[in-house]
Design a protein around this motif. Structure first.
Motif, mmCIF file in Angstrom:
data_model
loop_
_atom_site.group_PDB
_atom_site.id
_atom_site.type_symbol
_atom_site.label_atom_id
_atom_site.label_comp_id
_atom_site.label_asym_id
_atom_site.label_seq_id
_atom_site.Cartn_x
_atom_site.Cartn_y
_atom_site.Cartn_z
ATOM 1 N N ASN B 73 -69.927 -41.942 -23.304
ATOM 2 C CA ASN B 73 -71.226 -42.304 -22.734
ATOM 3 C C ASN B 73 -70.929 -42.926 -21.375
ATOM 4 O O ASN B 73 -70.251 -43.954 -21.288
ATOM 5 C CB ASN B 73 -71.931 -43.303 -23.666
ATOM 6 N N THR B 119 -76.639 -53.791 -26.117
ATOM 7 C CA THR B 119 -77.681 -52.780 -25.923
ATOM 8 C C THR B 119 -79.040 -53.405 -26.241
ATOM 9 O O THR B 119 -79.241 -53.969 -27.322
ATOM 10 C CB THR B 119 -77.428 -51.550 -26.815
ATOM 11 N N SER B 136 -76.005 -47.545 -25.413
ATOM 12 C CA SER B 136 -74.657 -47.438 -25.977
ATOM 13 C C SER B 136 -74.594 -47.602 -27.496
ATOM 14 O O SER B 136 -73.829 -46.895 -28.168
ATOM 15 C CB SER B 136 -73.724 -48.462 -25.324
ATOM 16 N N PHE B 139 -75.585 -44.416 -29.081
ATOM 17 C CA PHE B 139 -74.550 -43.403 -28.837
ATOM 18 C C PHE B 139 -73.394 -43.599 -29.821
ATOM 19 O O PHE B 139 -72.972 -42.669 -30.503
ATOM 20 C CB PHE B 139 -74.033 -43.531 -27.391
ATOM 21 N N TYR B 140 -72.914 -44.844 -29.899
ATOM 22 C CA TYR B 140 -71.719 -45.098 -30.718
ATOM 23 C C TYR B 140 -72.021 -44.891 -32.201
ATOM 24 O O TYR B 140 -71.225 -44.297 -32.936
ATOM 25 C CB TYR B 140 -71.207 -46.524 -30.468
ATOM 26 N N CYS B 154 -67.499 -45.843 -24.189
ATOM 27 C CA CYS B 154 -68.576 -46.030 -23.227
ATOM 28 C C CYS B 154 -67.963 -46.582 -21.947
ATOM 29 O O CYS B 154 -67.213 -47.568 -21.997
ATOM 30 C CB CYS B 154 -69.602 -47.039 -23.744
ATOM 31 N N LYS B 156 -68.981 -47.929 -18.168
ATOM 32 C CA LYS B 156 -70.184 -48.372 -17.453
ATOM 33 C C LYS B 156 -69.850 -48.831 -16.033
ATOM 34 O O LYS B 156 -68.843 -49.512 -15.807
ATOM 35 C CB LYS B 156 -70.834 -49.530 -18.224
#
Ligand code: SF4
Lengths: 332, 272
Positions: B73, B119, B136, B139-140, B154, B156
Motif C-alpha cells: 500500500n 488509520t 492501511s 489493506f493489511y 505499507c 507512506k
C-alpha cells in the motif's frame, strides 16, 4: 545482530528491559501490549523470519515453571522446566521450535524474579526432596547469555538452594559468565552433539563440534559439571561409523568424574510439527528419512530406532557408569 | 507478482508511469493496471477503509493472486513532525476505530526508517507522533488473509504535518512527492523479491505432480501422499527416472505403492 525490538508496555521500564535496550541503541523499538500480538499472529513464515529475527521483550504471567516429562529426567523424581526465552539464535533443521511457534522472533521474559520466586515455592513445597529444573526446552540456555544475563541472575539462587539442580542445555560456547565465577555443584551444563558431518548438514549457525567440545572441556577444567546429550540421534547409512568417531573424540577428552549425566534419544517430532517443517523445508533430506508414525509422533521406524539406541548405548556404557546414563527408550 | 494499492489517482500516476502499467480494461469496479509481463499490478482503491478492503478483495479475485505475492500500500500520510516528502515504512498499524493492531514484519534491511501508523475513519489535523492515513488497516487486514506478513507492507510519504496541514496538499504536490521516492520503492521491491521467491519455491508442487493428478485418480489424502512421496523421491533418488518406474501403474493407489516401496527399499544418507 538484532535490528528490531518489540517491547511490551508493561515491562517498558523494567531494569532488565532498560539494560537490554541500552545494548542495541540503533534497533527500531516498537511497543506492543502483549507479545502474543506479534508472536502468535497467523500468516507468518518461520523460515523467512529466521533470516532477521526480532527480539520481543515481555513479561511471563502464568505457567512460569511447569512439570517436565518423565522421559527426560536425569536422576530425580521431581522435574520441572521453565522458559525464560522462546526460540533460538541457531537454526537446527530438526528443531521442534520451528513446528511449535508461528514466529521465529526471540521472546525474552524479563521478569526473572517471578521465575525464581516460583522455583523457590516449588522447593518449599517439596521439603527435603531433590528438585531438577530444566531451562533449555524452548531455547538454547546460553546462546544469548551475554544479552540476557540469564546465568548471572539464576545461579545465585542455585547456590543458596543445594536441593535444586539446574540443567543448562546448550550448543553454545557462551560460557564466559560461568568461567568468571566459582563453579556450582548443582548446575549441569549439558552440551548437545551430533557427529560432525551431520552437524554441518543440519545444525546451521551453531558453533562446530570442536568449539563446543573445547567449551565443555574449559568448563570441566574450571570445575563445572557437564552433561552430554545425544538427542536427537540422527540416522544415516554410516551412522555407526560417524557416532563411533564422535564418541571416541568426546570420551577420550572429557573428565568422567565431572560428567553428571548422558542422555540420548532418536529423532522424533509430534506429527503436526513434522508436517509443518516438511512444508517449510521441502528440500530438506531429514524429512525424507525413513519414518514411521506412532501415537501422533513421527520418528524412525522401530527397527532403526532400536538398532541405533542399542549401538550408542553399548559404546557409552563402556565409558561411564550406568547410573549416569539416561536413554530415552520411549516409543517414537 | 507485486500488487500495489493506492487510494488516489495522483498517488498512482507516477507509479503507473514508472513501472509502465497498462490499464486492464476488462475490470470496471476498480481501475486495475498491470505490466505486460504480469509481474506488477496497481489498483486505485478510492479513499477510506471500505474502498480499500473491497479493492484488495476484488483485485485478488480478478488476478488470481498467490501466497508468495508481494502486497504494497503506497500513498501519502500525515505526521506531527516528520518533514514533508520524507518516506517511512510502517512497522505497526493501529485502527483508530477499535484499536486493533497489526505488525508488518520487516525482516530485511529497510530502505528507509520505519514507524507506527494510525488509520482513521475521518480526516484529522490533530497530529501526533504517528503517521495518519485512512486505508492501511483495511489493506493489511485483507492482504494478511491472502499472503505472508513478511511480504505485506505499507509505505507512506509525508504530505502534511503540524506546519503544513492537509489544506496545503494538492494532486500535483502528491505526484511530485511520490515520484521523488520511486527509488526507495524500487529498493523495497528488490528486498522483498528474494523472500517472495523463497516462499514460491517452498509452495510449488514437486515435478510430475500435476501431470499425475490429471492422469490418474487420487483422493485428497492420496494427493497429499503423492506430493510428499515425489518430494522424497527427488531427495533420495535424484538420478532415477520416476516416470519410467510407474509407467505401468494403472491407478493412483498403485503409483503410491510403487513409490513408497522403492523409497523404503533405498539406502538413506543424510549427507554426501
Ligand atoms: S540449538 Fe537447540 S533450540 Fe537452538 S535451534 Fe538447535 S535444537 Fe533448536
Amino acid at each position: 545482530m538484532i535490528s528490531t525490538i518489540y517491547i511490551e508496555e508493561e515491562i517498558a521500564n523494567h531494569p532488565r528491559t532498560l539494560a537490554i535496550l541500552k545494548r542495541f541503541p540503533d534497533a527500531t523499538k516498537i511497543s506492543c501490549q502483549r507479545y502474543g500480538e506479534v508472536f502468535n499472529s497467523k500468516s507468518q513464515n518461520f523460515r523467512l523470519q529466521k533470516k532477521q529475527a526480532a527480539l520481543i521483550l515481555a513479561r511471563k504471567h502464568k505457567g512460569l515453571v511447569l512439570p517436565s516429562p518423565k522421559e527426560y529426567a536425569i536422576g530425580a523424581e521431581l522435574n520441572y522446566y521453565f522458559s525464560h526465552m522462546l526460540n533460538c539464535l541457531y537454526d537446527c533443521r530438526y528443531c521442534f521450535l520451528q513446528g511449535k511457534f508461528q514466529s521465529a522472533h526471540y521472546v525474552l521474559f524479563v521478569n526473572y524474579e517471578d521465575f525464581i520466586e516460583e522455583m523457590q515455592l516449588l522447593l518449599n513445597q517439596h521439603d527435603e526432596e531433590a528438585v531438577h529444573f530444566f531451562s533449555g526446552y524452548d531455547c538454547d540456555s546460553l546462546a544469548l547469555d551475554p544479552v540476557t544475563d540469564f546465568t548471572s541472575e539464576f545461579l545465585p539462587f542455585l547456590e543458596s538452594n543445594p536441593r535444586a539442580l539446574l540443567e543448562l542445555r546448550t550448543k553454545s560456547t557462551q560460557i564466559r559468565s560461568l568461567l568468571k565465577r566459582e563453579p556450582i555443584k548443582n548446575c549441569v551444563i549439558a552440551f548437545s552433539f551430533t557427529p560432525d558431518k551431520i552437524a554441518r548438514t543440519l545444525e546451521h549457525k551453531v558453533p562446530d563440534i570442536n568449539k563446543r567440545l573445547q567449551a565443555l572441556l574449559d568448563l570441566q577444567e574450571a570445575g563445572w559439571q557437564i552433561g552430554l546429550r545425544f538427542d536427537p540421534l540422527i540416522y544415516t547409512k554410516d551412522y555407526a561409523k560417524e557416532y563411533s568417531e564422535l564418541f571416541n573424540e568426546i570420551f577420550s577428552k572429557i573428565n568422567p568424574e565431572l560428567t553428571h549425566s548422558i542422555s540420548l534419544g532418536g529423532f522424533r517430532l509430534p506429527k503436526d510439527y513434522f508436517r509443518k517443517l516438511e512444508k517449510l523445508y521441502p528440500d530438506e533430506k531429514l524429512f525424507a528419512s525413513p519414518q514411521a508414525e506412532e501415537k501422533n509422533n513421527i520418528g524412525y521406524p522401530a527397527e532403526i530406532r532400536h538398532e541405533m539406541l542399542d549401538f550408542c548405548e553399548n559404546i557409552i556404557t563402556q565409558h561411564i557408569p550406568a547410573e549416569k546414563f539416561f536413554p530415552c527408550h520411549e516409543t517414537i | 507478482m507485486i500488487h500495489i494499492f493506492c487510494a488516489l489517482p495522483c498517488e498512482a500516476q507516477p507509479l503507473i508511469q514508472h513501472f509502465k502499467l497498462p490499464d486492464l480494461k476488462e475490470f470496471d469496479l476498480f481501475r486495475i493496471y498491470q505490466s505486460k509481463d504480469k509481474e506488477i499490478s496497481l489498483t486505485i482503491t478510492g479513499i477510506g477503509k471500505l474502498n480499500m478492503a473491497a479493492a484488495v478483495s476484488y483485485q485478488h479475485a480478478c488476478l488470481n493472486t498467490a501466497a508468495s505475492d508481494i502486497w504494497l500500500n503506497i500513498g501519502v500520510a500525515g505526521h506531527a513532525n516528520i518533514p514533508l516528502g520524507e518516506v517511512r515504512l510502517v512497522n505497526k498499524i493501529t485502527d483508530n476505530h477499535d484499536n486493533t493492531t497489526w505488525y508488518p514484519q520487516i525482516i530485511f534491511n529497510s530502505p528507509c526508517k520505519s514507524t507506527h501508523l494510525i488509520t482513521l475513519d475521518k480526516p484529522s489535523t490533530d497530529y501526533q507522533d504517528s503517521l495518519y492515513d485512512m486505508e492501511s488497516s483495511a489493506f493489511y487486514q485483507i492482504a494478511i488473509r491472502l499472503g505472508s506478513a513478511e511480504l505485506i507492507h505499507c509505505l507512506k510519504i509525508i504530505s502534511d504535518n503540524t506546519e503544513q496541514d492537509t489544506a496545503t496538499v494538492n494532486a500535483d504536490k502528491v505526484k511530485k512527492m511520490i515520484s521523488a521516492q520511486v527509488q526507495i520503492i524500487e529498493k523495497l521491491i528488490d528486498r522483498l523479491k528474494p523472500l517472495s521467491t523463497e516462499i514460491y519455491s517452498i509452495t510449488a508442487e514437486p515435478e510430475h505432480y500435476q501431470h499425475l493428478i490429471e492422469k490418474l485418480h487420487f483422493t485428497q489424502s492420496e494427493s497429499l501422499q503423492l506430493s510428499r512421496l515425489l518430494r522424497q523421491w527427488s531427495l533420495r533418488l535424484p538420478d532415477e527416472d520416476v516416470m519410467q518406474l510407474i509407467a505401468d501403474n494403472k491407478s493412483g493407489k498403485a503409483v503410491l505403492k510403487t513409490l513408497r516401496d522403492t523409497i523404503n527399499n533405498s539406502e538413506f544418507a543424510i549427507h554426501d
